[in-house]
Motif scaffolding. Structure first.
Motif, PDB file in Angstrom:
ATOM      1  N   UNK A   1       0.836  -1.197   0.000  1.00 36.66           N
ATOM      2  CA  UNK A   1       0.000   0.000   0.000  1.00 36.66           C
ATOM      3  C   UNK A   1       0.871   1.247   0.000  1.00 36.66           C
ATOM      4  N   UNK A   2       0.430   2.271  -0.737  1.00 33.17           N
ATOM      5  CA  UNK A   2       1.138   3.544  -0.811  1.00 33.17           C
ATOM      6  C   UNK A   2       0.229   4.656  -0.300  1.00 33.17           C
ATOM      7  N   UNK A   3       0.785   5.528   0.541  1.00 30.63           N
ATOM      8  CA  UNK A   3       0.046   6.671   1.080  1.00 30.63           C
ATOM      9  C   UNK A   3       0.867   7.931   0.851  1.00 30.63           C
ATOM     10  N   UNK A   4       0.222   8.971   0.332  1.00 31.84           N
ATOM     11  CA  UNK A   4       0.848  10.271   0.175  1.00 31.84           C
ATOM     12  C   UNK A   4       0.359  11.195   1.284  1.00 31.84           C
ATOM     13  N   UNK A   5       1.293  11.856   1.963  1.00 33.12           N
ATOM     14  CA  UNK A   5       0.974  12.847   2.985  1.00 33.12           C
ATOM     15  C   UNK A   5       1.501  14.185   2.516  1.00 33.12           C
ATOM     16  N   UNK A   6       0.645  15.178   2.396  1.00 28.25           N
ATOM     17  CA  UNK A   6       1.089  16.525   2.046  1.00 28.25           C
ATOM     18  C   UNK A   6       1.185  17.330   3.336  1.00 28.25           C
ATOM     19  N   UNK A   7       2.384  17.830   3.633  1.00 33.23           N
ATOM     20  CA  UNK A   7       2.616  18.586   4.844  1.00 33.23           C
ATOM     21  C   UNK A   7       3.572  17.866   5.774  1.00 33.23           C
ATOM     22  N   UNK A   8       4.728  18.498   6.031  1.00 27.49           N
ATOM     23  CA  UNK A   8       5.758  17.856   6.845  1.00 27.49           C
ATOM     24  C   UNK A   8       5.857  18.419   8.239  1.00 27.49           C
ATOM     25  N   UNK A   9       4.737  18.929   8.791  1.00 30.64           N
ATOM     26  CA  UNK A   9       4.710  19.409  10.163  1.00 30.64           C
ATOM     27  C   UNK A   9       4.439  18.275  11.141  1.00 30.64           C
ATOM     28  N   UNK A  10       4.120  18.597  12.397  1.00 30.45           N
ATOM     29  CA  UNK A  10       3.901  17.554  13.401  1.00 30.45           C
ATOM     30  C   UNK A  10       2.819  16.545  13.017  1.00 30.45           C
ATOM     31  N   UNK A  11       1.751  17.001  12.362  1.00 34.04           N
ATOM     32  CA  UNK A  11       0.672  16.089  11.974  1.00 34.04           C
ATOM     33  C   UNK A  11       1.158  15.089  10.936  1.00 34.04           C
ATOM     34  N   UNK A  12       1.729  15.608   9.837  1.00 33.55           N
ATOM     35  CA  UNK A  12       2.209  14.727   8.780  1.00 33.55           C
ATOM     36  C   UNK A  12       3.306  13.803   9.243  1.00 33.55           C
ATOM     37  N   UNK A  13       4.200  14.303  10.097  1.00 32.46           N
ATOM     38  CA  UNK A  13       5.299  13.467  10.589  1.00 32.46           C
ATOM     39  C   UNK A  13       4.783  12.356  11.494  1.00 32.46           C
ATOM     40  N   UNK A  18       3.763   6.551  12.088  1.00 30.06           N
ATOM     41  CA  UNK A  18       2.843   5.469  12.417  1.00 30.06           C
ATOM     42  C   UNK A  18       2.661   4.521  11.236  1.00 30.06           C
ATOM     43  N   UNK A  19       2.564   5.074  10.027  1.00 28.54           N
ATOM     44  CA  UNK A  19       2.410   4.222   8.849  1.00 28.54           C
ATOM     45  C   UNK A  19       3.695   3.474   8.524  1.00 28.54           C
ATOM     46  N   UNK A  20       4.826   4.161   8.596  1.00 29.80           N
ATOM     47  CA  UNK A  20       6.102   3.534   8.236  1.00 29.80           C
ATOM     48  C   UNK A  20       6.428   2.366   9.153  1.00 29.80           C
ATOM     49  N   UNK A  21       6.117   2.486  10.448  1.00 29.50           N
ATOM     50  CA  UNK A  21       6.426   1.380  11.359  1.00 29.50           C
ATOM     51  C   UNK A  21       5.513   0.178  11.109  1.00 29.50           C
ATOM     52  N   UNK A  22       4.440   0.387  10.350  1.00 30.34           N
ATOM     53  CA  UNK A  22       3.543  -0.699   9.971  1.00 30.34           C
ATOM     54  C   UNK A  22       3.876  -1.277   8.606  1.00 30.34           C
ATOM     55  N   UNK A  23       4.978  -0.805   8.022  1.00 33.79           N
ATOM     56  CA  UNK A  23       5.402  -1.335   6.735  1.00 33.79           C
ATOM     57  C   UNK A  23       4.726  -0.706   5.541  1.00 33.79           C
ATOM     58  N   UNK A  24       4.025   0.411   5.745  1.00 29.85           N
ATOM     59  CA  UNK A  24       3.346   1.093   4.646  1.00 29.85           C
ATOM     60  C   UNK A  24       4.359   1.946   3.876  1.00 29.85           C
ATOM     61  N   UNK A  25       4.260   1.935   2.565  1.00 26.19           N
ATOM     62  CA  UNK A  25       5.090   2.775   1.706  1.00 26.19           C
ATOM     63  C   UNK A  25       4.520   4.191   1.762  1.00 26.19           C
ATOM     64  N   UNK A  26       5.156   5.065   2.551  1.00 26.04           N
ATOM     65  CA  UNK A  26       4.628   6.407   2.777  1.00 26.04           C
ATOM     66  C   UNK A  26       5.543   7.441   2.141  1.00 26.04           C
ATOM     67  N   UNK A  27       4.927   8.420   1.496  1.00 24.50           N
ATOM     68  CA  UNK A  27       5.669   9.533   0.907  1.00 24.50           C
ATOM     69  C   UNK A  27       5.160  10.827   1.530  1.00 24.50           C
ATOM     70  N   UNK A  28       6.092  11.656   2.028  1.00 23.91           N
ATOM     71  CA  UNK A  28       5.731  12.912   2.683  1.00 23.91           C
ATOM     72  C   UNK A  28       6.327  14.057   1.880  1.00 23.91           C
ATOM     73  N   UNK A  29       5.477  14.996   1.469  1.00 24.54           N
ATOM     74  CA  UNK A  29       5.956  16.144   0.703  1.00 24.54           C
ATOM     75  C   UNK A  29       5.592  17.439   1.422  1.00 24.54           C
ATOM     76  N   UNK A  30       6.380  18.465   1.184  1.00 22.82           N
ATOM     77  CA  UNK A  30       6.096  19.799   1.717  1.00 22.82           C
ATOM     78  C   UNK A  30       6.537  20.820   0.683  1.00 22.82           C
ATOM     79  N   UNK A  31       5.686  21.800   0.423  1.00 19.78           N
ATOM     80  CA  UNK A  31       5.991  22.749  -0.652  1.00 19.78           C
ATOM     81  C   UNK A  31       7.025  23.791  -0.263  1.00 19.78           C
ATOM     82  N   UNK A  32       7.332  23.916   1.040  1.00 20.58           N
ATOM     83  CA  UNK A  32       8.317  24.900   1.463  1.00 20.58           C
ATOM     84  C   UNK A  32       9.736  24.454   1.103  1.00 20.58           C
TER      85      UNK A  32
END
Length: 471
Positions: A1-13, A18-32
């Protein structure tokens, strides 16, 4: 499974960890182009410390931060007393982290990024989501560099101006008060005692003034004060605000600052199909009470295990929107007290600690019910080692406790025995040496025949044994 998270603040992190420790393929992006440098949300509430315990970062946070400080009250430039917004609370068997913790947001984010890196993921800076489309099977995300990618789910943790929220057409009703402005900044004040906070005000109006909160590990203070309509967030404005109450405090530098207006909003929906909203993208809070970041982190913690297991996804909006609405009202009420110089604006009670957050149904009664936070308790494992129930809960799994009877020989299932009980044939077990576990769960045990199921986010499930509809 792949999950995209937009926003690298405390919420996104938090969600990414939580997803990464479950083996989920997670991508985190931030426009700044760079990571956030300031303190902004500098209060971590006790329930959030419990979340960070589960995610493996609480020790680093405790080492880097400090207890919420007492404040030395200066009236007309003269120190008259020291006071706390809330009395310090001693740890209890069911509450290992009883007090708020102070740590600048930039420092917290750095700790969370380090933990995420240990799990094999990182935040991609200067990467902007331009548009998205979704169908029954996936979400297609288009990025600023012309890249297109498909994800099973997308989570917008991209702040109050959320691109994701706008893309899925979710309204963001609320109010913005243009008549009241707060300045927040991280400043150097060498003449101030860095071991305590400071409150500067006039003797004729002691509840309206300038707050200076020490930021552990930085040598700086976070300055907060109300300002006029034409004021900016410059060092000069900050110095002028202080000069109204004291001629002895000289600011020598400003690391970060901003002007904030009361902007209280709650998204009408937290989910549309395979796209979810979390944190400020779903609810924007006043800074009063230290609730915004904490509520956002709780969003992520509630959503992570549900995404990873495809379990109870509809309950995310039901559970978290109700909590956000309650917290928003409390924060807004507190802001109004602050704006009018009311003494209660400087007081904090247990309702701000996050320990009473519950997802119990309206029909539930009693001291402990499904949806409530699962209490902690000290116990002894089968080798005689002193541990806590939270040690059993820690990790990306549900945990079943069976009180006073043999437990099924399944992973993460434990019999909770009295010292006089015979552990023979019990499989995994712990000893409730002081009776604290039984005391904490007694109100719930009778409803579940002694079987207590704790969800992966540390809340009690609706039934006592594992199954698809227990959540």
């Amino acid at each position: 499974m792949r999950v995209l998270i937009t926003g690298g603040g405390p919420t996104g992190l938090t969600l990414a960890i939580d997803l990464a420790r479950r083996g989920v393929d997670v991508r985190v992006i931030d426009k700044t182009d760079s990571f956030f440098p300031g303190s902004r949300a500098d209060t971590i509430q006790p329930r959030t410390l419990e979340v960070f315990d589960d995610l493996g970062v609480v020790d680093a946070i405790l080492d880097a931060g400090s207890l919420a400080p007492s404040y030395r009250v200066h009236l007309d430039g003269r120190a008259v007393e020291e006071r706390r917004m809330a009395e310090l609370r001693a740890p209890r068997p069911d509450q290992p982290y009883p007090n708020p913790w102070t740590l600048g947001q930039a420092q917290l984010e750095d700790i969370l990024r380090s933990r995420l890196a240990e799990l094999g993921a990182r935040v991609e800076l200067a990467t902007e989501l331009v548009s998205l489309e979704q169908d029954e099977h996936a979400v297609t995300a288009c990025f600023g560099a012309g890249e297109t990618a498909r994800f099973d789910y997308l989570v917008g943790a991209d702040g109050g101006a959320s691109t994701v929220r706008k893309a899925i057409g979710v309204a963001f009703p609320g109010t913005t008060d243009e008549t009241f402005r707060l300045m927040i900044g991280d400043v150097h004040a060498p003449s101030l005692d860095p071991t305590t906070g400071h409150w500067f005000a006039a003797a004729t109006s002691p509840m309206t003034g300038v707050a200076m909160t020490p930021l552990p590990g930085t040598g700086m203070f976070q300055l907060n004060t109300a300002i006029g309509m034409d004021d900016d967030a410059s060092l000069t404005t900050m110095q002028n605000a202080l000069d109204r109450f004291s001629a002895d405090v000289h600011l020598t530098g400003c690391h970060w600052s901003t002007v904030w207006r009361p902007n209280v909003r709650l998204a009408e929906r937290f989910r549309v199909g395979r796209v979810f909203l979390a944190g400020d993208a779903a609810h924007v809070h006043p800074p009063t009470g230290g609730q915004g970041m904490n509520t956002s982190i709780q969003d992520a913690y509630n959503l992570g295990w549900k995404l990873a297991t495809h379990t109870s996804l509809d309950s995310y909006e039901t559970e978290r929107r109700a909590v956000a609405a309650t917290v928003l009202k409390a924060s807004d009420d507190l802001l109004r007290l602050y704006a009018t110089g009311h003494a209660e604006a400087h007081q904090r009670g247990e309702e701000h600690l996050g320990l009473h957050i519950s997802y119990r149904p309206q029909t539930a009664t009693g001291r402990l019910a499904p949806g409530d936070r699962a209490p902690d308790a000290p116990v002894q494992d089968s080798t005689g080692k002193r541990i806590r129930l939270f040690d059993l809960f820690r990790g990306p799994h549900a945990t079943q406790l069976v009180f006073g009877a043999p437990a099924p020989d399944t992973e993460h299932t434990y019999a909770v025995l009295r010292p006089s009980d015979d552990p023979t044939g019990c499989g995994q077990y712990v000893i409730d040496t002081d009776g604290n576990a039984l005391a904490a769960y007694s109100a719930y045990i009778a409803q579940t025949d002694g079987h207590v199921l704790v969800r992966p986010d540390g809340h009690l499930a609706s039934r006592g044994s594992t199954g698809a509809d227990d959540w």
